[in-house]
Motif scaffolding. Structure first.
Motif, mmCIF file in Angstrom:
data_model
loop_
_atom_site.group_PDB
_atom_site.id
_atom_site.type_symbol
_atom_site.label_atom_id
_atom_site.label_comp_id
_atom_site.label_asym_id
_atom_site.label_seq_id
_atom_site.Cartn_x
_atom_site.Cartn_y
_atom_site.Cartn_z
ATOM 1 N N ASN A 145 37.309 56.358 -142.409
ATOM 2 C CA ASN A 145 36.637 57.109 -141.367
ATOM 3 C C ASN A 145 35.811 58.253 -141.930
ATOM 4 O OD1 ASN A 145 37.556 55.455 -139.445
ATOM 5 N ND2 ASN A 145 39.012 56.890 -138.523
ATOM 6 N N GLU A 146 36.364 58.899 -142.952
ATOM 7 C CA GLU A 146 35.614 60.011 -143.541
ATOM 8 C C GLU A 146 34.345 59.508 -144.205
ATOM 9 O OE1 GLU A 146 36.482 63.158 -143.008
ATOM 10 O OE2 GLU A 146 38.066 62.228 -141.801
ATOM 11 N N LEU A 192 31.872 58.701 -141.575
ATOM 12 C CA LEU A 192 31.252 59.877 -140.971
ATOM 13 C C LEU A 192 30.146 60.422 -141.854
ATOM 14 C CD1 LEU A 192 34.237 61.780 -139.390
ATOM 15 C CD2 LEU A 192 32.229 60.793 -138.273
ATOM 16 N N VAL A 193 30.446 60.564 -143.124
ATOM 17 C CA VAL A 193 29.457 61.142 -144.038
ATOM 18 C C VAL A 193 28.205 60.277 -144.077
ATOM 19 C CG1 VAL A 193 28.979 61.698 -146.437
ATOM 20 C CG2 VAL A 193 31.195 62.284 -145.436
ATOM 21 N N ILE A 194 28.410 58.972 -144.264
ATOM 22 C CA ILE A 194 27.244 58.098 -144.370
ATOM 23 C C ILE A 194 26.471 58.068 -143.056
ATOM 24 C CG2 ILE A 194 26.455 55.762 -144.827
ATOM 25 C CD1 ILE A 194 28.700 55.399 -146.709
ATOM 26 N N ASP A 195 27.197 57.959 -141.957
ATOM 27 C CA ASP A 195 26.523 57.955 -140.657
ATOM 28 C C ASP A 195 25.645 59.179 -140.497
ATOM 29 O OD1 ASP A 195 27.319 55.583 -139.690
ATOM 30 O OD2 ASP A 195 28.867 56.331 -138.338
ATOM 31 N N ASP A 218 43.188 39.473 -139.793
ATOM 32 C CA ASP A 218 43.697 39.919 -138.495
ATOM 33 C C ASP A 218 44.603 41.128 -138.653
ATOM 34 O OD1 ASP A 218 42.343 37.837 -137.534
ATOM 35 O OD2 ASP A 218 44.084 36.568 -137.071
ATOM 36 N N ALA A 219 45.453 41.066 -139.668
ATOM 37 C CA ALA A 219 46.399 42.160 -139.865
ATOM 38 C C ALA A 219 45.652 43.462 -140.124
ATOM 39 C CB ALA A 219 47.330 41.840 -141.026
ATOM 40 N N ILE A 220 44.613 43.374 -140.928
ATOM 41 C CA ILE A 220 43.839 44.592 -141.203
ATOM 42 C C ILE A 220 43.219 45.117 -139.920
ATOM 43 C CG2 ILE A 220 41.795 45.486 -142.359
ATOM 44 C CD1 ILE A 220 42.376 43.571 -144.647
ATOM 45 N N GLY A 221 42.634 44.186 -139.161
ATOM 46 C CA GLY A 221 42.004 44.590 -137.913
ATOM 47 C C GLY A 221 43.002 45.239 -136.971
ATOM 48 N N ALA A 222 44.198 44.651 -136.897
ATOM 49 C CA ALA A 222 45.188 45.152 -135.955
ATOM 50 C C ALA A 222 45.722 46.523 -136.355
ATOM 51 C CB ALA A 222 46.337 44.156 -135.842
ATOM 52 N N SER A 223 45.671 46.806 -137.662
ATOM 53 C CA SER A 223 46.292 48.054 -138.104
ATOM 54 C C SER A 223 45.306 49.202 -138.196
ATOM 55 C CB SER A 223 46.941 47.849 -139.465
ATOM 56 O OG SER A 223 45.938 47.814 -140.450
ATOM 57 N N ARG A 224 44.073 48.938 -137.760
ATOM 58 C CA ARG A 224 43.066 49.950 -138.086
ATOM 59 C C ARG A 224 43.267 51.285 -137.355
ATOM 60 N NH1 ARG A 224 39.177 51.625 -135.810
ATOM 61 N NH2 ARG A 224 38.003 51.906 -137.729
ATOM 62 N N ASN A 225 44.016 51.262 -136.246
ATOM 63 C CA ASN A 225 44.223 52.529 -135.548
ATOM 64 C C ASN A 225 45.439 53.294 -136.038
ATOM 65 O OD1 ASN A 225 41.979 52.483 -133.877
ATOM 66 N ND2 ASN A 225 42.978 50.993 -132.541
ATOM 67 N N THR A 226 46.238 52.627 -136.879
ATOM 68 C CA THR A 226 47.459 53.295 -137.333
ATOM 69 C C THR A 226 47.449 53.556 -138.822
ATOM 70 O OG1 THR A 226 48.410 51.097 -137.478
ATOM 71 C CG2 THR A 226 48.924 52.374 -135.511
ATOM 72 N N ASN A 227 46.723 52.716 -139.544
ATOM 73 C CA ASN A 227 46.764 52.817 -140.993
ATOM 74 C C ASN A 227 46.122 54.117 -141.483
ATOM 75 O OD1 ASN A 227 46.411 52.420 -143.743
ATOM 76 N ND2 ASN A 227 46.319 50.203 -143.468
ATOM 77 N N PRO A 228 46.845 54.909 -142.259
ATOM 78 C CA PRO A 228 46.267 56.170 -142.727
ATOM 79 C C PRO A 228 45.017 55.965 -143.578
ATOM 80 C CG PRO A 228 48.384 55.720 -143.788
ATOM 81 C CD PRO A 228 48.229 54.725 -142.703
ATOM 82 N N LEU A 229 44.978 54.820 -144.250
ATOM 83 C CA LEU A 229 43.791 54.546 -145.065
ATOM 84 C C LEU A 229 42.544 54.541 -144.184
ATOM 85 C CD1 LEU A 229 43.459 53.958 -148.046
ATOM 86 C CD2 LEU A 229 43.416 51.520 -147.509
ATOM 87 N N PHE A 230 42.685 53.951 -143.004
ATOM 88 C CA PHE A 230 41.561 53.941 -142.079
ATOM 89 C C PHE A 230 41.315 55.329 -141.531
ATOM 90 C CE2 PHE A 230 42.214 49.360 -141.785
ATOM 91 C CZ PHE A 230 40.915 48.931 -141.720
ATOM 92 N N LEU A 231 42.416 55.942 -141.104
ATOM 93 C CA LEU A 231 42.262 57.200 -140.389
ATOM 94 C C LEU A 231 41.644 58.278 -141.269
ATOM 95 C CD1 LEU A 231 45.584 57.247 -138.390
ATOM 96 C CD2 LEU A 231 43.289 56.712 -137.581
ATOM 97 N N LEU A 234 34.819 46.253 -139.408
ATOM 98 C CA LEU A 234 36.187 46.676 -139.113
ATOM 99 C C LEU A 234 36.489 47.989 -139.812
ATOM 100 C CD1 LEU A 234 38.680 43.719 -139.313
ATOM 101 C CD2 LEU A 234 38.297 45.332 -137.473
ATOM 102 N N PHE A 235 36.056 48.076 -141.050
ATOM 103 C CA PHE A 235 36.353 49.263 -141.834
ATOM 104 C C PHE A 235 35.475 50.442 -141.420
ATOM 105 C CE2 PHE A 235 38.035 45.981 -144.577
ATOM 106 C CZ PHE A 235 39.178 46.550 -145.072
ATOM 107 N N PHE A 236 34.226 50.172 -141.193
ATOM 108 C CA PHE A 236 33.284 51.280 -141.011
ATOM 109 C C PHE A 236 32.597 51.255 -139.651
ATOM 110 C CE2 PHE A 236 33.490 50.430 -145.570
ATOM 111 C CZ PHE A 236 33.993 51.643 -145.989
ATOM 112 N N LEU A 237 33.086 50.418 -138.749
ATOM 113 C CA LEU A 237 32.529 50.304 -137.411
ATOM 114 C C LEU A 237 31.083 49.795 -137.426
ATOM 115 C CD1 LEU A 237 33.930 53.461 -135.659
ATOM 116 C CD2 LEU A 237 34.988 51.259 -136.071
ATOM 117 N N ILE A 238 30.633 49.479 -136.218
ATOM 118 C CA ILE A 238 29.265 48.993 -136.093
ATOM 119 C C ILE A 238 28.359 50.206 -136.131
ATOM 120 C CG2 ILE A 238 27.668 47.810 -134.563
ATOM 121 C CD1 ILE A 238 30.433 46.712 -133.261
ATOM 122 N N GLY A 239 27.399 50.191 -137.007
ATOM 123 C CA GLY A 239 26.525 51.354 -137.051
ATOM 124 C C GLY A 239 25.913 51.507 -138.419
ATOM 125 N N PRO A 240 25.229 52.623 -138.604
ATOM 126 C CA PRO A 240 24.498 52.807 -139.858
ATOM 127 C C PRO A 240 25.395 52.679 -141.088
ATOM 128 C CG PRO A 240 24.049 54.606 -138.335
ATOM 129 C CD PRO A 240 25.097 53.757 -137.702
#
Ligand SMILES: Nc1ncnc2c1ncn2[C@@H]1O[C@H](COP(=O)(O)OP(=O)(O)OP(=O)(O)O)[C@@H](O)[C@H]1O
Ligand SMILES: [Mg+2]
Lengths: 358, 656, 327
Positions: free
Chosen positions: B76-77, B80-83, B59-72, B202-208
């Motif tokens: 996310n990078e 993006l590349v894989i997508d 839960d904590a990871i999920g909740a922090s995904r919009n603020t955590n620089p690791l995610f941002l 959570l980490f890489f969103l729903i998608g390819p």
């Protein structure tokens, strides 16, 4: 068969500077290997004891020798005696634990990576027991591999490779893959690869052990011929004494990593330093190896000294006919000085001994 | 000679066997007395603090995904590349793109391209196979789905290789790194995908990206392992020769190691492709496009026919990819043997002509609808679905009486007793017995390893579930090995049998388990036995192939010698071929075990309960997530425990 | 080598010529037709619906998608996702709506109350029931079996390889919370809960039980498409009363009825676009959903076709869902 005084020191004062000289080289495998050569106590242990005490294998122990330019120097010993390790220490395919290896006076162990690569590219080449060919390359590409990694252009590479192909008698097989060749042919490829870079020194690690006897003889003759034609310095490893005697100017015998004896073939046969060497040379056709100086005796008062004269380095086999034909013992003479005489008895003792052994 | 060796082993084995038997007997005796004590049972809805903690972490990871620089910045990078990459591949062959209602390359172009690549990599026969296979996909009415699956698989494989091969090279060159990476690879292969599927999104969103990475985690290990293996097995002489000529490390790597290890590396690529395809259905649970979706959708309505049709498409894709990579691996050798200059000429001509044809086909499929959209509307697919549905109905209707008998018998005689001993004993008794057996089989080091694993199992809080799963796993592995030896020996001795059985094995291995769950459920009801059967179907092919290859590799001279001395076929098998294929048997057991464990989760879907159900429930219910993760870890630990134990035992008896 | 090259090139030329000739009789070109479909009207924009993996859900979603596309001009994306993953998607902006939610108080707590990424969008009008069911033939043969008080009498009937000497209560759709272990214990039933582990396992078991007339009792729920094929009979448990399920271990009463509802992402709700209006207004009945589910599961129609058919037949119901301003 009594031993006369034997010069053990190989390189006398008057001889040219050695190409390679090896001093006090140790190679120890295992944990804390570098401690072993430093500790006199550990140095004194036998290989077995060292293994039990420290878990280390001393593959090469305190080995030293010199190789003269143009010489064929053979290292011999039973399996496991450390020959391969020793020869690999020379170009640091195996990093020596301690000691010194000088090539034309330069300390190889001090060379940095680039210099070492230079040396390997230009000065040394090695031929391996199991050939070590690249299965995915054709013969020609195998041979030119060394040139390729030096950055030699394609056309020149091909030209040089073709020269060596001819030299080792592989013409017509340039386009084959290694696994389409017989063992002997494959080793010719190995030889050609080593020659292609025109090195100063050729190292051979039991190159013909994997070949059958007839082919082995062919290949040995090949090496003799090459040595005659290109005159390179060669360091040749073998565990086959007849091969050593056939090719070697001088022979070094190793046992459990240590040097037991260094000398020419007739020195080893004539004056083995211990039972190990004696065992080694037991089956040698002595008449083919020994020279008169090993069997001559001092003239006795009743000897008639008017027989024919021969040099001390004449091989017994070649002298047999002359000695037996002559009425009086043959005089062994160097520079007009009488060294000793050889009579029928001495000759027959060698020839008969050999027959008895066979 | 062989006889001496065998009797030598026989002479030693009993002593060890006797000790193990004694330990087991003691265990049984104590079990009879202590039954039900300290069994560490945990109800299905109960959680331990560890499970709760894992929940909170998630839960904590999920909740922090919009603020955590690791995610941002990091995840996310990557996403993006894989997508971008996957979408590019998709727009080439699968999805409408660039404002067109259809992908850039239509079916004709893809079929031509597949054939051409197969021709270039393998030869004429595989090219024909590829063209036929791909056309068949279209005739099944699954062109777009297949292309989606292919796009995703190829993307995942490419990325897996991009990382896997360098890592494999490193592991091949450095013993230390190999030691570090091996447990990681074990982990990647035995950790059930269900456990990381939800966190991945959570980490890489729903998608390819998520689908690709889920596939990648499972599929990359074989490429890494086999690359390392290939590099390691390059003869020392060859490497030394290169070094002695003054090659730099890079030169030795590029000109000696990689080319020499090429065949093994290609085998790794092949295995990675197969593994990636086996993830297709599971990845569909997080919206991965393609055939997996068709399978899952069909199962919602028990539409076995449609599910089978899609499963068959996966099998066809797998077989084409497998044969093409295998052919690519052996082409070099074949080209060498064939020194006929005409053949080379034909090939050059073929490549140029084929290339031109392919280019035309691609252009046509870009331009014209008939070449872009697969014409027929899946008539074959419809009949396949209907036929299979009829067949399953018949089987379900007529055989379930017999099969239920088999199930009841096997459960009563094998599964139940084993499970009641494992789950009914106090945990410390099981642990003590396992450690004692480890000492006998593998020495002190193995025992320490076992003790650590057992401790971890207790720590997951799922001891009893783990024991229940262990019981089923052992029964399934035993069945796999019986099949492995019987069929493997048969195939090893008869190339005729081999030729017929191998495609069946390939199909069993790549047909998604989800497809045959429905008929299995009909035949055996929801039960542990169903799970065991499913695991055997999936794991036996591997074991069989390994044993067959092992038996075939026994030197013909030895077999000849045995025959010459008057051995019967039975004697030859039992006294010569099997003992000499020992290494293969050990490997088969090992792989069989790993494959069985990787089916534990599927087992959970058909009534095996225990760890498999924990994982599935954890994936489906938020508050059970931590427990599911713990169950996943328990499966990994079981895998490590059994793997190390069999290896140690094999090494010991091997030396004896 | 050179000669080869020439032959090759010549061959390629021939091939090319043939191909061009073939193409001459071409046919329709890609992009000539079609591609007019994306003439999106309205201000709806995109609308992403999660598709949870069961048929009833798909019926809701398909109908909503059909209306959103055709009436509101939305660009609808469907994503096949398990529940938890779908709810996660609210936070990441990848999912706008979940259109049939069964309770899931845990998820509501996490995403609505704690993370505040989701909000409820009201009931779907469909009523969900969870409970214990038996196949019709069994209820017919032993009419009193549908009362929990008599279950122990029949426990022997339900014995299987998995339940040992007790009766088997087949459980375990992993997506739903179950109280069955507590129920069995607290009602003193001589049964053992066996976890089938998937909806597929449950459906197959009931189907098979009716076909082969074998005894079976298990956890099931309605609405579910199977119920239109096999009329499972619900077993009466002690009636539900508010709060009787407060302590999980002590539960001894039936499951509550679920008012199946819709959950949407906070962002989607706040934007309050036409698609959100549609979702909010959407309600229908169990019968409606069962009908669409039947089209899909039994008549093997695609979800889209099924939705289109139903929407065509029920224009009046659909009209009521449309946002005030839409045509
Ligand atoms: N990499 C190594 N690590 C540990 N021990 C080694 C290693 N290489 C060689 N040895 C040991 O060193 C000793 C000498 O080995 P070496 O290969 O040099 O013998 P050899 O004389 O060449 O024998 P052979 O005639 O069999 O080739 C042996 O006891 C061997 O086990
Ligand atoms: Mg050697």
């Amino acid at each position: 068969m009594t031993a006369q005084e034997v010069e053990v020191d190989p390189v006398g004062a008057g001889q040219p500077d050695p190409v390679i000289s090896v001093r006090d080289v140790w190679k120890v495998f295992g944990p804390k290997a570098s401690e072993v050569p430093k500790s006199p106590e550990l140095c004194a242990l036998s290989r077995r004891e060292l293994m039990d005490r420290t878990g280390c294998t001393a593959a090469v122990r305190d080995v030293g020798f010199d190789v003269a330019p143009g010489e064929v120097f053979v290292v011999m010993g039973l399996s496991g005696s450390g020959k391969s390790t020793l020869v690999r220490c020379l170009t640091r395919l195996v990093e020596p634990t301690s000691g010194q290896v000088l090539f034309e006076g330069e300390d190889i162990l001090a060379a940095d990576e680039k210099r070492l690569r230079d040396l390997r590219r230009n000065k040394f080449s090695m031929v391996f027991q199991h050939f070590g060919l690249l299965p995915h390359r054709r013969v020609l590409d195998n041979i030119s591999y060394g040139l390729e990694i030096r950055g030699v252009g394609k056309a020149e590479r091909a030209k040089r490779a073709m020269e060596v192909v001819d030299l080792v008698g592989l013409s017509g097989y340039e386009k084959s893959y290694p696994d389409q060749l017989s063992g002997g042919m494959q080793q010719r490829v190995g030889l050609a690869r080593a020659l292609a870079g025109d090195p100063d020194v050729l190292l051979f690690d039991e190159p013909f052990s994997a070949l059958d006897p007839l082919i082995r003889r062919d290949m040995q003759n090949e090496v003799v011929r090459l040595h005659r034609e290109v005159g390179k310095t060669m360091l040749f490893i073998t565990h086959d004494l007849s091969e050593a005697l056939k090719l070697g100017d001088r022979i070094l015998i190793m046992r459990d990593g240590k040097v037991v004896q260094v000398g020419t073939g007739d020195e080893l046969v004539g004056a083995p330093v211990d039972d190990y060497v004696r065992d080694f040379v037991r089956d040698v056709p002595r008449a083919n190896v020994l020279t008169l100086k090993w069997i001559m005796r001092d003239p006795r008062p009743d000897d008639v000294l008017d027989g024919p004269e021969l040099g001390p380095d004449v091989v017994v086999r070649d002298a047999t006919r002359a000695v037996l034909a002559a009425a009086a013992p043959v005089k062994v003479v160097r520079d007009g000085e009488l060294l000793g005489i050889v009579g029928d008895e001495e000759i027959l003792a060698v020839v008969a001994g050999q027959e008895a052994d066979a | 000679m062989a006889a001496v060796a065998v009797s030598g082993v026989d002479f030693r084995r009993p002593s060890r066997g006797v000790v193990v038997a004694l330990i087991l007997a003691l265990w049984l005796a104590l079990w009879a007395v202590l039954k039900g004590l300290h069994t560490l049972a945990l109800g299905p809805a109960q959680l331990t603090p560890l499970h709760q903690g894992l929940n909170d972490l998630n839960d904590a990871i999920g909740a922090s995904r919009n603020t955590n620089p690791l995610f941002l910045y990091f995840f996310n990078e990557i996403r993006l590349v894989i997508d971008e990459f996957v979408i590019l591949v998709q727009s080439l062959i699968a999805q409408p793109a660039f404002g067109r209602p259809l992908p850039l390359i239509g079916w004709l172009g893809v079929v031509a391209l597949a054939a051409f690549v197969s021709y270039a990599a393998g030869g004429f026969r595989v090219a024909l196979l590829a063209a036929a296979g791909f056309t068949f996909l279209g005739l099944q009415g699954l062109w777009q789905e297949s292309m989606d699956t292919l796009a995703l698989t190829l993307s995942a494989v490419l990325i897996a290789l991009l990382f896997g091969i360098p890592i494999g090279i490193w592991a091949g060159l450095s013993d230390r790194f190999a030691k570090i990476i091996t447990p990681v690879l074990d982990f990647m292969q035995t950790m059930p995908t269900f456990v990381y599927l939800a966190p991945l999104t959570l980490f890489f969103l729903i998608g390819p990206a998520s689908a690709t990475i889920a596939t990648l985690i499972y599929a990359a290990p074989p490429a890494i392992r086999l690359t390392a293996h290939g590099i390691r097995n390059v003869p020392g002489d060859t490497v030394e020769a290169s070094e002695s000529l003054g090659a730099t490390r890079a030169q030795t790597l590029g000109k000696v190691l990689l080319p020499t290890a090429k065949r093994t590396i290609i085998l790794g690529v092949n295995q990675t492709m197969m593994a990636a395809l086996s993830m297709v259905t599971i990845a569909a649970l997080i919206d991965a496009p393609g055939l997996g979706k068709t399978v899952i959708k069909a199962l919602q309505t028990l539409d076995v026919g449609t599910a089978f049709n899609a499963g068959l498409a996966i099998v066809v894709l797998a077989i084409v990819l497998d044969r093409v990579t295998t052919a690519a691996g052996t082409r070099v050798e074949r080209a060498r043997q064939n020194r006929n200059p005409l053949a080379a000429k034909v090939r050059t001509g073929g490549l140029i002509g084929g290339g031109a044809l392919t280019a035309v086909a691609i252009w046509l499929s870009y331009t014209y609808v008939w070449a872009a959209e697969f014409p027929s509307d899946g008539e074959i697919g419809g009949s396949i679905a209907k036929g299979v549905a009829t067949a399953t109905d018949w089987v379900q209707g007529n055989l379930s009486g017999i099969t239920n008998g088999v199930k009841d018998f096997a459960t009563l005689v094998l599964v139940d007793p084993l499970q009641s001993v494992l789950t009914g004993s106090p945990w410390w008794l099981v642990a003590a017995a396992v450690v004692a057996i480890s000492v006998v089989l593998g020495g002190v080091r193995a025992a320490i390893g076992s003790a650590v694993c057992l401790g971890l199992l207790v720590a997951t809080g799922l001891w009893q579930d783990a024991m229940a799963t262990l019981a089923s796993t052992l029964v399934a592995t035993a069945a796999v090995m019986v099949l492995g030896v019987v069929v493997g020996v048969w195939m090893g001795r008869s190339s005729h049998a081999d030729r017929f059985i191998r495609p069946v094995l390939d199909a069993a291995q790549t047909m998604p388990a989800f497809v045959y769950l429905v008929p299995f459920l009909a035949l055996f009801a929801a039960s542990r036995f169903t799970a065991i059967v499913a695991a055997v179907v999936f794991a036996a092919p591997v074991a069989i192939k390994i044993v067959a290859d092992g038996v075939r590799a026994v030197s013909p001279t030895t077999v000849e010698a045995a025959t010459a001395s008057g051995s019967s076929a039975w004697q030859t098998i039992t006294k010569v071929q099997l003992p000499m294929a020992r290494q293969a048997l050990v490997l088969a057991t090992n792989q069989g075990l790993i494959y069985v464990l990787s089916m534990v989760v599927v087992g959970g879907l058909v009534g095996a309960g225990a760890l498999g159900y924990d994982v599935v429930a954890g994936f489906s219910q938020g508050q059970l997530y931590g427990k599911g993760l713990a169950a996943g870890l328990a499966i990994v630990v079981l895998g490590v425990l059994l793997d190390r134990l069999t290896r140690a035992a094999a090494a010991r008896t091997g030396r004896a | 080598m050179v000669r080869n090259g020439k032959t090759g090139v010549r061959g390629a030329g021939v091939v090319l010529a043939c191909a061009l000739a073939l193409a001459g009789c071409g046919g329709a070109k890609v992009g000539d037709t079609g591609s007019a479909q994306s003439g999106s009207t309205g201000d709806c924009g995109t609308f992403t619906i999660a598709i949870n993996p069961w048929v009833g859900y798909e019926a809701n979603a398909a109908v909503l998608a059909e209306v959103a596309e055709k009436e509101l001009g939305c660009k609808v994306t469907k994503k096949d996702l398990k529940e938890e993953v779908a709810w996660q998607g609210f936070g990441t902006g990848e999912v706008d709506a979940v259109v049939e939610n069964w309770g899931h108080d845990d998820l509501k707590k996490k995403y609505i109350e704690e993370q505040k990424t989701a909000v409820s969008a009201g009931s779907t009008g469909v009523e969900g029931q969870i409970g214990w069911y038996v196949p019709p033939w069994l209820a017919e043969k032993y009419p009193d079996i549908t009362d929990w008080n008599n279950l122990n009498k029949y426990a022997d009937l339900f014995k299987t390889s998995e339940s040992g000497d007790k009766g088997q209560l087949l459980d375990g759709d992993p997506s739903f919370v179950t109280n069955d272990e507590a129920l069995v214990k607290n009602l003193n039933l001589n049964f053992k809960v066996v976890y089938g582990g998937s909806e597929t396992a449950l459906i197959q078991a009931f189907k098979q039980a009716e076909e082969k007339k074998t005894p079976l009792i298990g956890y099931f729920y309605s609405p579910q498409w199977l119920l239109s094929q096999v009329k499972l009979v619900k077993v009466k448990l002690p009636p539900y009363a508010a709060g009787c399920d407060a302590v999980a271990e002590a539960i001894a009463c039936d499951y509550p009825d679920y008012d199946l509802d819709k959950i949407v992402s906070k962002k989607f709700a706040d934007a309050n676009g036409p698609a959100f209006q549609l979702v909010k207004n959407f309600t229908w009945t169990n019968e409606d959903q069962n009908l669409v589910a039947k089209y899909i599961a039994e008549d093997k129609m695609s979800a889209d076709a099924a939705a289109k058919k139903w929407v065509g037949d029920n224009a009046d119901k659909v009209k009521a869902w449309l946002p005030g301003g839409a045509k």
